[in-house]
Design a protein around this motif. Structure first.
Motif, PDB file in Angstrom:
ATOM      1  N   UNK A   1       0.821  -1.209   0.000  1.00 47.19           N
ATOM      2  CA  UNK A   1       0.000   0.000   0.000  1.00 47.19           C
ATOM      3  C   UNK A   1       0.857   1.263   0.000  1.00 47.19           C
ATOM      4  N   UNK A   2       2.032   1.230   0.624  1.00 49.20           N
ATOM      5  CA  UNK A   2       2.975   2.350   0.508  1.00 49.20           C
ATOM      6  C   UNK A   2       3.386   2.519  -0.958  1.00 49.20           C
ATOM      7  N   UNK A   3       3.603   1.404  -1.626  1.00 48.89           N
ATOM      8  CA  UNK A   3       3.974   1.439  -3.037  1.00 48.89           C
ATOM      9  C   UNK A   3       2.881   2.073  -3.882  1.00 48.89           C
ATOM     10  N   UNK A   4       1.639   1.673  -3.647  1.00 48.94           N
ATOM     11  CA  UNK A   4       0.523   2.200  -4.434  1.00 48.94           C
ATOM     12  C   UNK A   4       0.377   3.707  -4.242  1.00 48.94           C
ATOM     13  N   UNK A   5       0.517   4.164  -3.007  1.00 48.79           N
ATOM     14  CA  UNK A   5       0.432   5.611  -2.751  1.00 48.79           C
ATOM     15  C   UNK A   5       1.563   6.335  -3.468  1.00 48.79           C
ATOM     16  N   UNK A   6       2.745   5.745  -3.480  1.00 48.68           N
ATOM     17  CA  UNK A   6       3.898   6.395  -4.112  1.00 48.68           C
ATOM     18  C   UNK A   6       3.740   6.491  -5.624  1.00 48.68           C
ATOM     19  N   UNK A   7       2.992   5.566  -6.225  1.00 51.58           N
ATOM     20  CA  UNK A   7       2.806   5.560  -7.676  1.00 51.58           C
ATOM     21  C   UNK A   7       1.627   6.417  -8.132  1.00 51.58           C
ATOM     22  N   UNK A   8       0.733   6.755  -7.233  1.00 46.24           N
ATOM     23  CA  UNK A   8      -0.466   7.522  -7.602  1.00 46.24           C
ATOM     24  C   UNK A   8      -0.080   8.884  -8.167  1.00 46.24           C
ATOM     25  N   UNK A   9      -0.872   9.353  -9.122  1.00 48.49           N
ATOM     26  CA  UNK A   9      -0.587  10.621  -9.781  1.00 48.49           C
ATOM     27  C   UNK A   9      -0.642  11.796  -8.816  1.00 48.49           C
ATOM     28  N   UNK A  10      -1.469  11.706  -7.795  1.00 50.16           N
ATOM     29  CA  UNK A  10      -1.535  12.748  -6.768  1.00 50.16           C
ATOM     30  C   UNK A  10      -1.674  12.086  -5.409  1.00 50.16           C
ATOM     31  N   UNK A  11      -1.176  12.739  -4.406  1.00 52.46           N
ATOM     32  CA  UNK A  11      -1.181  12.165  -3.067  1.00 52.46           C
ATOM     33  C   UNK A  11      -2.519  12.435  -2.375  1.00 52.46           C
ATOM     34  N   UNK A  12      -2.935  11.557  -1.484  1.00 50.71           N
ATOM     35  CA  UNK A  12      -4.230  11.713  -0.812  1.00 50.71           C
ATOM     36  C   UNK A  12      -4.253  12.911   0.120  1.00 50.71           C
ATOM     37  N   UNK A  13      -5.440  13.497   0.279  1.00 51.81           N
ATOM     38  CA  UNK A  13      -5.600  14.609   1.212  1.00 51.81           C
ATOM     39  C   UNK A  13      -5.552  14.085   2.646  1.00 51.81           C
ATOM     40  N   UNK A  14      -4.876  14.821   3.497  1.00 48.66           N
ATOM     41  CA  UNK A  14      -4.718  14.397   4.874  1.00 48.66           C
ATOM     42  C   UNK A  14      -6.033  14.214   5.591  1.00 48.66           C
TER      43      UNK A  14
END
Length: 241
Positions: free
Chosen positions: A160-173
């Motif tokens: 899941x760290x990998x998936x977040x790192x590959x996403x075009x934009x980072x999730x809102x806090x």
């Protein structure tokens, strides 16, 4: 152009089997060949790869069930985290299934389209930039799952760290915080788990699904073969296309 990294990540989130264990060297070659993941996240992913390759299969399967089947807050069904059992979930399922089919991916009737390994398998068939954009939509879910798995010292956190790192934009806090504020019982806390899985009101209509049907579909989804990993009848292969 197939993005083999997404296929490899999909396989790692699938139910552990002897075939998956045997395919780990090929998964490593695929990940290193595409080289989309680097640094500390890649090293963290090595921990999961090694754990699956060398672990006792029954222990791996039991741990997988305790994490992803028994614990609602760690469900591998995306809409579980944003829609629960509401009517909105039914329409979201229809829309996602239509997206798959319009892009040439047919799924079995027993499969739920929001199952993360299936979603990643679909992303592997899309142009890389488009896959990254689609990945960004549930990135807040992946971030929350990573945090919950970190608390449990689980090597699955790395996926899941990998998936977040590959996403075009980072999730809102604030989106991540909202998910992390929801109940997250330990798999051994049976009373808390029962409360988390307590049935919500039944909705009637074309998009309604029964709790029983949902559970059956989830169990079947969890046992679907990992993409690119052959069953016992043939040699495991992760192929580029």
């Amino acid at each position: 152009m197939t993005t083999i990294t997404f296929k490899a990540l999909s396989a790692l989130l699938s139910y552990p089997t002897a075939e998956l264990q045997q395919a780990i060297p090929e998964l490593i070659v695929a990940l290193d060949g595409e080289a989309l993941i680097s640094g500390s996240i890649r090293r963290q992913l090595d921990g999961l790869l090694n754990e699956i390759a060398t672990g006792d299969l029954y222990d791996l399967q039991e741990r997988y069930v305790l994490l992803f089947d028994r614990t609602r807050s760690l469900s591998l069904h995306l809409f579980e985290h944003v829609h629960g059992e509401s009517r909105d979930r039914g329409q979201a399922m229809i829309d996602l299934k239509s997206l798959y089919e319009s892009n040439g991916l047919e799924i079995r009737a027993a499969e739920l389209p929001d199952f993360v390994p299936l979603f990643l398998e679909f992303l592997s068939t899309q142009p890389r930039a488009e896959a990254y954009e689609l990945l960004a939509q549930p990135a807040h879910i992946f971030q929350a799952l990573a945090e919950r798995l970190r608390k449990r010292h689980s090597a699955y956190e790395a996926v899941f760290r990998t998936l977040v790192s590959l996403a075009a934009s980072k999730p809102k806090g604030e989106d991540v915080s909202a998910l992390l504020a929801l109940p997250d019982p330990d798999a051994d806390d049976l009373e808390a788990l029962d409360a988390a899985w307590e049935d919500e009101p039944v909705n009637f209509g074309p998009n309604a699904t029964s709790c029983k049907d949902g559970i059956v579909a989830k169990i079947r989804a969890g046992r679907r073969p990992a993409p690119g990993v052959a069953t016992a009848a043939s040699r495991p292969v992760i192929s580029h296309s």
